[in-house]
Design an enzyme around this catalytic site. Structure first.
Site, PDB file in Angstrom:
ATOM      1  N   HIS A   1      36.509 -16.960   0.114  1.00  0.00           N
ATOM      2  CA  HIS A   1      36.650 -18.420   0.002  1.00  0.00           C
ATOM      3  C   HIS A   1      37.839 -18.851   0.853  1.00  0.00           C
ATOM      4  CE1 HIS A   1      36.124 -22.367  -1.738  1.00  0.00           C
ATOM      5  NE2 HIS A   1      37.435 -22.432  -1.882  1.00  0.00           N
TER       6      HIS A   1
ATOM      7  N   GLY B   1      27.984 -16.310  10.583  1.00  0.00           N
ATOM      8  CA  GLY B   1      28.183 -14.902  10.268  1.00  0.00           C
ATOM      9  C   GLY B   1      29.435 -14.273  10.840  1.00  0.00           C
ATOM     10  N   SER B   2      30.501 -15.051  11.071  1.00  0.00           N
ATOM     11  CA  SER B   2      31.717 -14.447  11.673  1.00  0.00           C
ATOM     12  C   SER B   2      32.373 -13.474  10.704  1.00  0.00           C
ATOM     13  CB  SER B   2      32.705 -15.523  12.114  1.00  0.00           C
ATOM     14  OG  SER B   2      33.409 -16.064  11.015  1.00  0.00           O
ATOM     15  N   ASN B   3      32.286 -13.714   9.402  1.00  0.00           N
ATOM     16  CA  ASN B   3      32.844 -12.747   8.441  1.00  0.00           C
ATOM     17  C   ASN B   3      32.032 -11.462   8.451  1.00  0.00           C
ATOM     18  OD1 ASN B   3      35.211 -13.537   6.566  1.00  0.00           O
ATOM     19  ND2 ASN B   3      34.100 -15.440   6.902  1.00  0.00           N
TER      20      ASN B   3
ATOM     21  N   LYS C   1      11.396 -18.884 -10.046  1.00  0.00           N
ATOM     22  CA  LYS C   1      12.730 -18.499  -9.531  1.00  0.00           C
ATOM     23  C   LYS C   1      13.101 -17.073  -9.925  1.00  0.00           C
ATOM     24  CE  LYS C   1      13.108 -22.349  -7.495  1.00  0.00           C
ATOM     25  NZ  LYS C   1      12.573 -22.321  -6.104  1.00  0.00           N
TER      26      LYS C   1
ATOM     27  N   ASN D   1      33.020 -12.278  -2.748  1.00  0.00           N
ATOM     28  CA  ASN D   1      32.863 -13.504  -1.979  1.00  0.00           C
ATOM     29  C   ASN D   1      34.184 -13.801  -1.279  1.00  0.00           C
ATOM     30  OD1 ASN D   1      31.609 -16.001  -1.125  1.00  0.00           O
ATOM     31  ND2 ASN D   1      32.896 -17.050  -2.624  1.00  0.00           N
TER      32      ASN D   1
ATOM     33  N   LYS E   1      24.625 -20.574  -1.355  1.00  0.00           N
ATOM     34  CA  LYS E   1      23.766 -20.781  -2.519  1.00  0.00           C
ATOM     35  C   LYS E   1      24.311 -20.006  -3.719  1.00  0.00           C
ATOM     36  CE  LYS E   1      20.512 -23.122  -0.346  1.00  0.00           C
ATOM     37  NZ  LYS E   1      20.180 -24.506  -0.707  1.00  0.00           N
TER      38      LYS E   1
ATOM     39  N   ASP F   1      32.910 -19.486  -7.386  1.00  0.00           N
ATOM     40  CA  ASP F   1      34.326 -19.257  -7.022  1.00  0.00           C
ATOM     41  C   ASP F   1      35.246 -18.966  -8.200  1.00  0.00           C
ATOM     42  OD1 ASP F   1      34.108 -21.924  -4.566  1.00  0.00           O
ATOM     43  OD2 ASP F   1      33.571 -19.801  -4.418  1.00  0.00           O
TER      44      ASP F   1
ATOM     45  N   ILE G   1      24.101 -17.338  -6.638  1.00  0.00           N
ATOM     46  CA  ILE G   1      23.414 -16.049  -6.762  1.00  0.00           C
ATOM     47  C   ILE G   1      22.749 -16.031  -8.134  1.00  0.00           C
ATOM     48  CG2 ILE G   1      23.713 -13.547  -6.809  1.00  0.00           C
ATOM     49  CD1 ILE G   1      24.420 -14.764  -4.142  1.00  0.00           C
TER      50      ILE G   1
END
Ligand code: GRF
Length: 208
Positions: free
Chosen positions: A111, A14-16, A67, A109, A93, A152, A95
Site C-alpha cells: 500500500h 505491474g511495476s511491483n 461468486k 499486499n 479488487k 488494508d 480477495i
C-alpha cells in the site's frame, strides 16, 4: 523451507511485480513466480508475465454468475501452478474470503502510504498521495502488510518512510513512494522465503 512459489495478483502496469521478478533474477529473492492473474485482460502485468514465459491468466469475478465459483477458480489456479504464497501487486479488487483464509499468513499486499493512515476503501493510487498532500503531512511512505478479510487492515510486515517536500505534487510523491514500494515488497518476501517471520496476532516479528 521450500522456495516460495508466488501467485501474483495485479490489475495494472505491474511495476511491483516487475521489481519482484527482477530481484528473483538477480538472486536477492529466493522465489519463483508460479502464475500471474489479473482482473484486467489488458493489464501490463500480464504482458510482463508473457514476456518472461510465466503463465498469465485473466480472471475476473464478472465472468462468474456464482461468486463462489470465482473463488474456487482462483484457488484451483493457484493449486495448478503450485502456488504457496500470494502477492497483491497493485490489485484493485477484494480477495474472496475463502482465498484469504486459504492463504492465512501467506498473502501480502503493498500500500502506498503508512497504514492505517490513508488506507481502506477508496484509498488507492493517486487518491492516496492527494490526501497525504492535502493533509499537510511531512512524511509518507509504503506498507507491506498481511492480507485479511478487509481492505488494508492486515498487520504490517515492513513500513518505510519518504519525506514530503513543499513543492510535491501527487505525481512526484507517488514516484518517491514507488521506489520504496519496490524495495520493501521484495525484502518482506525474502524474509518469508528464509523463514525469518514470526506472527503473533497483529505483531509481525523478524527473527535475527
Ligand atoms: C502501487 O502504487 C501500489 O502501491 C498500489 O497500486 C500501485 C500499483 O502499481 N497498490 P504497479 O501496478 O505495481 O506499478
Amino acid at each position: 523451507m521450500a522456495d516460495l512459489v508466488l501467485g501474483v495478483l495485479a490489475s495494472g502496469r505491474g511495476s511491483n511485480f516487475d521489481a519482484i521478478l527482477n530481484n528473483i533474477k538477480n538472486g536477492t529473492l529466493n522465489a519463483r513466480i508460479g502464475v500471474v492473474i489479473s482482473n484486467n485482460k489488458s493489464a501490463g502485468a500480464l504482458d510482463i508475465a508473457r514476456e518472461n514465459s510465466i503463465p498469465a491468466i485473466h480472471l475476473a469475478s464478472a465472468q462468474f454468475d456464482d461468486k463462489s465459483k470465482f473463488a474456487d477458480t482462483m484457488l484451483d489456479t493457484f493449486k495448478k501452478y503450485d502456488v504457496n504464497f500470494v502477492v497483491l501487486a497493485g490489485y484493485m479488487k477484494m480477495i474472496p474470503v475463502k482465498v484469504v483464509q486459504a492463504f492465512k499468513h501467506r498473502m501480502l499486499n503493498i500500500h502506498p502510504a503508512l497504514l492505517p493512515s490513508f488506507g481502506g476503501k477508496g484509498f488507492y493510487g493517486h487518491n492516496v498521495h492527494e490526501a497525504v498532500l492535502a493533509y499537510g503531512c511531512k512524511v509518507s511512505g509504503a506498507t507491506v502488510h498481511l492480507v485479511d478479510e478487509e481492505y488494508d487492515t492486515g498487520a504490517p510486515v515492513i513500513q518505510r518512510t519518504v519525506p514530503v517536500l513543499d513543492d510535491d505534487t501527487p505525481e512526484t510523491l507517488a514516484a518517491r513512494v514507488l521506489v520504496v514500494e519496490h524495495q520493501i515488497f521484495s525484502e518482506a518476501l525474502q524474509l518469508f522465503a528464509t523463514d525469518r517471520i514470526e506472527i503473533h496476532g497483529r505483531h509481525v516479528r523478524i527473527k535475527p
